[in-house]
Design a protein around this motif. Structure first.
Motif, PDB file in Angstrom:
ATOM      1  N   UNK A 251      76.434  98.510 -10.622  1.00 31.85           N
ATOM      2  CA  UNK A 251      77.651  98.974 -11.288  1.00 31.85           C
ATOM      3  C   UNK A 251      77.801  98.382 -12.676  1.00 31.85           C
ATOM      4  N   UNK A 252      77.479  97.092 -12.838  1.00 29.64           N
ATOM      5  CA  UNK A 252      77.538  96.470 -14.165  1.00 29.64           C
ATOM      6  C   UNK A 252      76.517  97.110 -15.111  1.00 29.64           C
ATOM      7  N   UNK A 253      75.315  97.353 -14.602  1.00 33.14           N
ATOM      8  CA  UNK A 253      74.300  97.998 -15.439  1.00 33.14           C
ATOM      9  C   UNK A 253      74.714  99.424 -15.813  1.00 33.14           C
ATOM     10  N   UNK A 254      75.331 100.118 -14.862  1.00 32.64           N
ATOM     11  CA  UNK A 254      75.780 101.481 -15.143  1.00 32.64           C
ATOM     12  C   UNK A 254      76.925 101.482 -16.146  1.00 32.64           C
ATOM     13  N   UNK A 257      75.334 100.997 -19.423  1.00 34.39           N
ATOM     14  CA  UNK A 257      74.690 102.245 -19.844  1.00 34.39           C
ATOM     15  C   UNK A 257      75.726 103.259 -20.329  1.00 34.39           C
ATOM     16  N   UNK A 258      76.894 103.284 -19.684  1.00 34.43           N
ATOM     17  CA  UNK A 258      77.958 104.204 -20.109  1.00 34.43           C
ATOM     18  C   UNK A 258      78.469 103.832 -21.495  1.00 34.43           C
ATOM     19  N   UNK A 259      78.680 102.541 -21.743  1.00 32.68           N
ATOM     20  CA  UNK A 259      79.106 102.113 -23.066  1.00 32.68           C
ATOM     21  C   UNK A 259      78.055 102.448 -24.115  1.00 32.68           C
ATOM     22  N   UNK A 260      76.789 102.219 -23.750  1.00 32.10           N
ATOM     23  CA  UNK A 260      75.714 102.562 -24.675  1.00 32.10           C
ATOM     24  C   UNK A 260      75.679 104.060 -24.950  1.00 32.10           C
ATOM     25  N   UNK A 298      67.037 108.096 -24.148  1.00 34.55           N
ATOM     26  CA  UNK A 298      66.709 106.878 -23.411  1.00 34.55           C
ATOM     27  C   UNK A 298      67.878 106.376 -22.574  1.00 34.55           C
ATOM     28  N   UNK A 299      69.104 106.402 -23.162  1.00 31.19           N
ATOM     29  CA  UNK A 299      70.281 105.946 -22.413  1.00 31.19           C
ATOM     30  C   UNK A 299      70.551 106.868 -21.233  1.00 31.19           C
ATOM     31  N   UNK A 300      70.415 108.180 -21.457  1.00 31.71           N
ATOM     32  CA  UNK A 300      70.614 109.115 -20.333  1.00 31.71           C
ATOM     33  C   UNK A 300      69.589 108.875 -19.234  1.00 31.71           C
TER      34      UNK A 300
END
Length: 369
Positions: A251-254, A257-260, A298-300
């Protein structure tokens, strides 16, 4: 006054004159007659009075001996009569229950017939409970919990919408699914093997036992017993929806990734509409691409991989729990059905077994003199 057989012996009667001896006897007999009815109890035969002496020819001794002999004989007669009555009563009960004390203890229902009926009833009940669908519900419930904890901000939003729409209750709630088991089919097909097995011994049992067996084989009674058994089984369902410490990390990584993704989307928007300067990146096969597009892709890709990883892990955890939940429900149903299905027959069997043991041991317990 509670003893029916009594005698009063006046010793040393040789010291009394004939008149005094008669007076003493009469006084004692009156007093004993009064005592025999004192306290409102039942009246017993009046106690006999004997005047005796160990000297002077043994006055009254022979009379005392005769009385004792008569009482011993009467006691033996009564004892023999009681033994005969007990033996006759036990033999009569054994005949009424269809029991042969000289032979082995034969149950009304063989173990093979009982096992087959229980297996058939349990299979029919588990078909109504629908364990495959229960496992799918358990996996879906695990995925829903994983999505709420490990899919980042968007996952929390979609989880709330999933729950508020009522869809989670319909397809991802094994507890509610189990509670609605009666809505998925009638109990009649499951009750039929139990009823048929209970009715099988009716042809060979005496009338008294047959009446009790017929009552235990009534369809309504069998259906109530099986329904209660399944209710108890699904109530003891065991663990709640499982979780995993891996999900908060994902969840933290996601979230990152959402912020990115948001930052990258802003960068792409500035590059497209404002002509914000950006470098190009050389990629194999496709050639040079603007850096904002490369970063966006890449982020997607990272977000997709995290989502897939979360889904795979949640599915693995969910399937393990689903199998454990289904196995627990199956074991509970089998145990409860085995306890409740033949309750009436087992009560009759237990009584017949005790009667067979008594009838078989009657010669040792009540020997004929």
């Amino acid at each position: 006054p509670r003893l029916a057989r009594q005698i009063v012996v006046v010793n040393k009667a040789d010291r009394l004159s004939n008149d005094d001896a008669g007076s003493v006897r009469r006084d004692l007999e009156r007093e004993l007659a009064r005592l025999s009815t004192a306290g409102g109890g039942r009246q017993v035969p009046r106690a006999q009075v004997i005047l005796a002496s160990a000297t002077g020819g043994g006055q009254g001794i022979e009379e005392l001996r005769r009385w004792l002999a008569e009482q011993v004989e009467s006691k033996a007669v009564i004892r023999t009569r009681l033994i005969a009555s007990i033996r006759d009563a036990v033999a009569s009960l054994a005949r009424a229950a269809g029991i042969d004390p000289a032979g082995p203890d034969r149950p009304l229902l063989t173990e093979a017939a009982r096992r087959q009926a229980l297996d058939d009833a349990t299979t029919a009940l588990l078909r109504i409970v629908d364990l495959p669908q229960l496992e799918r519900q358990a996996v879906a419930a695990t995925r829903a919990r994983a999505r709420a904890r490990g899919a980042g901000p968007l996952g929390a939003v979609t989880s709330r919408l999933y729950r508020w729409s009522g869809r989670q209750t319909r397809v991802a709630d094994p507890v509610s699914f189990l509670a609605r088991w009666r809505d998925r089919g009638p109990i009649g097909p499951a009750a039929e093997p139990i009823r048929a097995a209970s009715a099988e011994p009716l042809r060979m049992t005496p009338p008294g036992t047959r009446r009790l067996l017929a009552r235990s084989a009534v369809v309504g009674n069998v259906e109530r017993a099986l329904g209660g058994a399944v209710d108890r089984a699904v109530a003891a369902r065991g663990d709640e929806v499982p979780s995993s410490p891996v999900w908060p990390v994902l969840g933290l990584l996601q979230t990152a990734a959402t912020l990115a993704l948001v930052v990258t989307a802003i960068w792409v928007g500035l590059w497209v509409f404002v002509k914000f300067p950006a470098d190009s990146v050389s990629l194999p096969v496709v050639g040079r691409m603007p850096a904002p597009f490369v970063v966006l892709i890449g982020v997607l890709a990272v977000g997709y991989l995290l989502a897939r990883l979360l889904g795979l892990h949640a599915g693995w955890v969910g399937r393990r729990w689903a199998r454990r939940l289904a196995a627990g429900v199956r074991a509970n149903v089998e145990r409860e059905v085995a306890t409740a299905a033949f309750g009436g027959v087992e009560a009759i069997e237990a009584a017949r077994r005790r009667l067979w043991e008594v009838a078989r041991g009657i010669d040792a317990d009540c020997p004929v003199a």
